[in-house]
Scaffold this active site. Structure first.
Site, PDB file in Angstrom:
ATOM      1  N   GLY A  64       9.673  13.987 -35.514  1.00 30.94           N
ATOM      2  CA  GLY A  64       8.909  14.843 -34.951  1.00 30.94           C
ATOM      3  C   GLY A  64       8.645  16.204 -35.684  1.00 30.94           C
ATOM      4  O   GLY A  64       8.889  15.922 -37.113  1.00 30.94           O
ATOM      5  N   GLU A  94      10.774   7.244 -48.115  1.00 30.38           N
ATOM      6  CA  GLU A  94      10.576   6.307 -47.184  1.00 30.38           C
ATOM      7  C   GLU A  94      10.834   5.092 -47.279  1.00 30.38           C
ATOM      8  O   GLU A  94      10.655   4.252 -48.388  1.00 30.38           O
ATOM      9  CB  GLU A  94       9.254   6.499 -46.683  1.00 30.38           C
ATOM     10  CG  GLU A  94       8.477   7.735 -46.284  1.00 30.38           C
ATOM     11  CD  GLU A  94       7.072   8.026 -45.773  1.00 30.38           C
ATOM     12  OE1 GLU A  94       6.272   6.704 -45.818  1.00 30.38           O
ATOM     13  OE2 GLU A  94       6.719   8.791 -45.115  1.00 30.38           O
ATOM     14  N   ALA A 127      13.174  14.118 -38.773  1.00 31.95           N
ATOM     15  CA  ALA A 127      13.707  15.163 -38.117  1.00 31.95           C
ATOM     16  C   ALA A 127      15.051  15.194 -37.427  1.00 31.95           C
ATOM     17  O   ALA A 127      15.949  16.101 -37.900  1.00 31.95           O
ATOM     18  CB  ALA A 127      12.874  15.817 -36.943  1.00 31.95           C
TER      19      ALA A 127
HETATM   20 CA   LIG Z   1       8.271  15.483 -39.273  1.00 28.21          CA
END
Ligand SMILES: [Ca+2]
Ligand SMILES: [Ca+2]
Lengths: 240, 240
Positions: free
Chosen positions: A89, A195, A123
């Site tokens: 987040g 990723e 995060a």
């Molecule tokens: Ca983020």
């Protein structure tokens, strides 16, 4: 050192569902001894909805989820946790909430001394490192410090992104941003996790897992690419 | 209110040179009365090289450049400035240096009370607003606060970028990041300045200039697009 960490670049890989791309690594990591995972939803505004998402996914993997925001005493919840998962987040919001809830020291102690397995995503991976200085997020709230939980002695850039040479956008590339970080004195190495990849730490051993490569930035040295399966244990020594 | 501001999204537009895309607006803005512009190179590490770049460009436009980092007393340099230009780079480094040099209050006073024209580009535009909470930059250093010079009562997101629907990258879009900012209480409007546009403020009048549109994000309201030439004076009232 009992430390066990699974630091994931991204919660969702393009074309698949929440945590799908790392579910095998998650079950390998928490194993059969952990039954309940303490979830930390502080990085998103809607903590109830976020907990529901995590709870549903972990249920399919055989784990119950307790959310720290549902606990009467967050520090006590950490004290009793069998395993910890901090989701992604906004990194600033997450770090500020961790300090506001006074759980930073207790999470560090449980992981480093008691060997409680810690999983972070995005995060949640940023806050596991030395500082949040290499997050990609907007500074929407002001934390008391950028210093983070410090479970490893270097920084990570999650969602690491190669420069798209066809782009006409003139904002700094990710590489330029990390280079600017290393213009500052005494800055630690930065592991750029694309990723799809993640870092597994078991004690003093670190291994790159997943389907994509990672890029290591070290102050004053050329960058180095690492394939999945690479041993990155050298990053755990204090020199990094 | 004597305030005069030229807040540019980006220093360099794809395919052209440094400040080329806004050079007409720069000469219109500083005009013929200003002869010397005080440059603030704090956002980049190599201040000498950065000053040279700015000095060369401004020379072609008919202005001499004094750099604040060459002044014995930065506050005194602001006190004597005929015009101010704060360039882009890393917004955290820039804001920290502005506070370290103790020039924030004096810049505000010169602009708001004495009518000294202020031009900002990218990070130099971020620091002109209420806070740096909507910068795109990495938090490579820790400033004492995110509160900025406050020449306007709202925030700007420079280099505003529309979502590329062909991208497989799963990091937050710019719109998602600004939406997360507005999940926090009492957050001001955010003007997303796409590369190529800029905001001209003269007293209580604000006008969008340049070749691209801007997108306005207001907490709890739908976003609105504005074409170049639009009157955005309503943003200067305290309600925003
Ligand atoms: Ca983020
Ligand atoms: Ca920048």
């Amino acid at each position: 050192m009992k430390r066990r960490l699974l630091l994931v670049s991204n919660s969702t890989l393009h074309g698949s569902g929440y945590l799908d791309h790392c579910q095998q690594q998650i079950t390998d990591f928490f194993g059969k001894d952990v039954r309940r995972v303490l979830f930390v939803p502080y990085a998103l505004h809607d903590r109830d909805a976020y907990t529901k998402t995590a709870r549903n996914k972990f249920k399919t993997l055989g784990y119950e989820v307790d959310s720290i925001h549902e606990a009467a005493d967050p520090v006590e919840a950490v004290r009793k946790a069998e395993g910890i998962f901090i989701g992604g987040g906004n990194t600033f919001r997450l770090l500020k909430s961790l300090y506001d809830s006074k759980v930073v020291t207790e999470i560090r102690r449980r992981v480093m001394e008691d060997g409680v397995p810690y999983m972070g995503s995005s995060a949640g991976t940023n806050v596991a490192t030395i500082s949040i200085s290499t997050t990609n997020d907007m500074p929407i709230v002001y934390p008391l410090t950028f210093a983070a939980i410090g479970l490893v002695p270097f920084n990570i850039n999650p969602h690491y992104l190669d420069h798209d040479s066809s782009s006409r956008h003139m904002g700094e590339t990710r590489e330029q941003r990390i280079t600017q970080y290393h213009e500052e004195a005494d800055t630690p190495s930065v592991l750029g996790l694309r990723e799809g990849c993640m870092l597994l730490v078991e004690g003093d051993k670190a291994t790159l897992l997943g389907s994509t490569k990672a890029r290591l930035f070290t102050r004053g040295k050329p960058t180095v690419e690492y394939d999945p399966g690479s041993d990155l244990s050298f990053l755990l020594t204090d020199a990094h």
